[in-house]
Design a protein around this motif. Structure first.
Motif, mmCIF file in Angstrom:
data_model
loop_
_atom_site.group_PDB
_atom_site.id
_atom_site.type_symbol
_atom_site.label_atom_id
_atom_site.label_comp_id
_atom_site.label_asym_id
_atom_site.label_seq_id
_atom_site.Cartn_x
_atom_site.Cartn_y
_atom_site.Cartn_z
ATOM 1 N N TYR A 176 0.882 -1.129 -0.048
ATOM 2 C CA TYR A 176 0.011 -0.082 0.068
ATOM 3 C C TYR A 176 0.818 0.964 0.005
ATOM 4 C CZ TYR A 176 -3.870 3.133 1.296
ATOM 5 O OH TYR A 176 -4.824 4.293 1.462
ATOM 6 N N ALA A 177 1.896 1.285 0.812
ATOM 7 C CA ALA A 177 2.799 2.468 0.963
ATOM 8 C C ALA A 177 3.558 2.564 -0.281
ATOM 9 C CB ALA A 177 3.740 2.159 1.973
ATOM 10 N N ASP A 178 4.154 1.745 -0.975
ATOM 11 C CA ASP A 178 4.652 1.619 -2.219
ATOM 12 C C ASP A 178 3.761 2.207 -3.246
ATOM 13 O OD1 ASP A 178 7.149 0.944 -3.932
ATOM 14 O OD2 ASP A 178 5.622 -0.146 -4.945
ATOM 15 N N ARG A 179 2.517 1.766 -3.436
ATOM 16 C CA ARG A 179 1.608 2.076 -4.359
ATOM 17 C C ARG A 179 1.086 3.693 -4.189
ATOM 18 N NH1 ARG A 179 -3.433 -0.613 -7.338
ATOM 19 N NH2 ARG A 179 -4.307 1.260 -8.499
ATOM 20 N N ALA A 180 1.206 4.014 -2.871
ATOM 21 C CA ALA A 180 0.759 5.468 -2.800
ATOM 22 C C ALA A 180 1.853 6.231 -3.192
ATOM 23 C CB ALA A 180 0.653 5.568 -1.427
ATOM 24 N N ALA A 181 3.086 5.611 -2.870
ATOM 25 C CA ALA A 181 4.314 6.648 -3.182
ATOM 26 C C ALA A 181 4.361 6.813 -4.887
ATOM 27 C CB ALA A 181 5.445 6.179 -2.791
ATOM 28 N N ARG A 182 4.183 5.736 -5.570
ATOM 29 C CA ARG A 182 4.280 5.910 -6.973
ATOM 30 C C ARG A 182 2.961 6.482 -7.693
ATOM 31 N NH1 ARG A 182 3.084 1.221 -8.947
ATOM 32 N NH2 ARG A 182 2.698 -0.177 -7.247
ATOM 33 N N GLU A 183 1.851 6.545 -6.923
ATOM 34 C CA GLU A 183 0.738 7.395 -7.759
ATOM 35 C C GLU A 183 1.056 8.767 -7.263
ATOM 36 O OE1 GLU A 183 -3.072 6.119 -6.841
ATOM 37 O OE2 GLU A 183 -2.949 4.070 -7.620
ATOM 38 N N LEU A 184 1.485 9.103 -6.108
ATOM 39 C CA LEU A 184 1.857 10.404 -5.660
ATOM 40 C C LEU A 184 2.980 11.105 -6.660
ATOM 41 C CD1 LEU A 184 2.072 10.181 -1.659
ATOM 42 C CD2 LEU A 184 0.647 11.846 -2.965
ATOM 43 N N ARG A 185 3.930 10.089 -7.211
ATOM 44 C CA ARG A 185 4.780 10.618 -8.125
ATOM 45 C C ARG A 185 4.218 10.990 -9.690
ATOM 46 N NH1 ARG A 185 10.405 12.394 -8.702
ATOM 47 N NH2 ARG A 185 10.099 13.122 -10.753
ATOM 48 N N VAL A 186 3.295 10.303 -9.777
ATOM 49 C CA VAL A 186 2.439 10.560 -11.043
ATOM 50 C C VAL A 186 1.745 11.892 -11.007
ATOM 51 C CG1 VAL A 186 0.744 9.659 -12.739
ATOM 52 C CG2 VAL A 186 2.457 8.056 -11.852
ATOM 53 N N PHE A 187 1.011 11.955 -9.852
ATOM 54 C CA PHE A 187 0.347 13.144 -9.607
ATOM 55 C C PHE A 187 1.200 14.436 -9.692
ATOM 56 C CE2 PHE A 187 -2.152 15.913 -6.848
ATOM 57 C CZ PHE A 187 -2.897 16.395 -7.644
ATOM 58 N N TRP A 188 2.404 14.234 -9.036
ATOM 59 C CA TRP A 188 3.473 15.311 -8.919
ATOM 60 C C TRP A 188 3.640 15.845 -10.324
ATOM 61 C CZ3 TRP A 188 6.085 18.917 -6.400
ATOM 62 C CH2 TRP A 188 7.378 19.283 -7.134
ATOM 63 N N ASP A 189 4.082 14.756 -11.382
ATOM 64 C CA ASP A 189 4.472 14.979 -12.577
ATOM 65 C C ASP A 189 3.529 15.738 -13.435
ATOM 66 O OD1 ASP A 189 6.967 13.817 -12.229
ATOM 67 O OD2 ASP A 189 6.475 12.017 -12.963
ATOM 68 N N VAL A 190 2.346 15.534 -13.319
ATOM 69 C CA VAL A 190 1.282 15.953 -14.055
ATOM 70 C C VAL A 190 0.691 17.418 -13.503
ATOM 71 C CG1 VAL A 190 0.686 13.759 -15.182
ATOM 72 C CG2 VAL A 190 -0.535 14.400 -13.312
ATOM 73 N N ALA A 191 0.605 17.315 -12.137
ATOM 74 C CA ALA A 191 -0.089 18.488 -11.355
ATOM 75 C C ALA A 191 0.642 19.621 -10.840
ATOM 76 C CB ALA A 191 -1.004 17.916 -10.446
ATOM 77 N N LEU A 192 1.899 19.207 -10.201
ATOM 78 C CA LEU A 192 2.659 20.372 -9.755
ATOM 79 C C LEU A 192 4.228 20.485 -10.225
ATOM 80 C CD1 LEU A 192 2.057 20.028 -5.813
ATOM 81 C CD2 LEU A 192 0.927 21.537 -7.560
#
Length: 219
Positions: free
Chosen positions: A139-155
């Motif tokens: 869960y923690a690993d997937r959360a980090a990977r999804e946060l990375r994608v969100f970072w790349d496209v949003a911020l």
């Protein structure tokens, strides 16, 4: 109203820092749109971004969120200016007992309170439970990977500007602390937040030498 009791040590150790993941959490929060100065994304736009890029774990967490965001998703920074890769590594490697304790807190938070102010039973949050079945580490690993994608496209595209604004804000608060003290700084963070209480010299009610009253941050 939310209250945080702050010890003298907690105040003494408080500091400001520029944190990419903290800014991600602000952008994700469904009940605080526009929490980042200079970055305005409507809740519906954030939700569309999560759906478009298949960030289903973050979407499930966001859809079931009230106010509490599990702390492991926003690890405290170790430097005045942090970088996104370092912070996301800390998210991905969160100790399983720590993550489990925080997710239990999320699951047991009441959605409403009864007329006497006592919390009702906790929420079920079926979408969050579905992802928790993969296990704490996954869960923690997937959360980090999804946060990375969100970072790349949003911020990421606007991060240089946002980080500059955050740094300028920190310098302004530092000057206020220098001239007027931490109480004024804390009371200036948000119009809906205030610090109450005071520190006093040890007396009969505080034989250990601790402050006899503990300041409380309310919002």
């Amino acid at each position: 109203m939310t209250q945080l009791r702050l010890s003298a040590d907690a105040i003494a150790e408080s500091r400001f820092a520029v944190s990419p993941v903290m800014q991600l959490a602000a952008a994700l929060h469904p009940h605080h749109p526009g929490a980042i100065a200079g970055h305005r994304s409507s809740p519906s736009a954030v939700r569309r971004t999560l759906i478009t890029h298949g960030l289903h774990l973050l979407l499930a967490l966001r859809d079931d969120m009230t106010d509490y965001l599990p702390d492991f998703l926003t690890p405290p920074t170790e430097t005045p200016v942090s970088d996104v890769d370092t912070e996301l590594h800390r998210v991905a490697t969160t100790a399983a007992p720590v993550m489990a304790r925080q997710m239990r807190r999320l699951m047991s938070l009441p959605e409403v309170a009864d007329t006497e102010g006592e919390p009702t039973e906790g929420r079920d949050l079926p979408s969050v439970r579905r992802y928790l079945k993969m296990g704490a580490s996954a869960y923690a690993d997937r959360a980090a990977r999804e946060l990375r994608v969100f970072w790349d496209v949003a911020l990421a595209p606007s991060w240089r500007r946002l980080a500059g604004q955050a740094q300028a804000d920190i310098e302004r608060h530092a000057m206020v602390a220098l001239r007027q003290g931490m109480r004024v700084v804390l009371n200036s963070l948000h119009p809906d937040m205030a610090i109450t209480g005071r520190w006093s010299t040890p007396g009969p009610s505080s034989p250990s030498g601790d402050a006899s009253r503990t300041p409380t941050m309310s919002s």
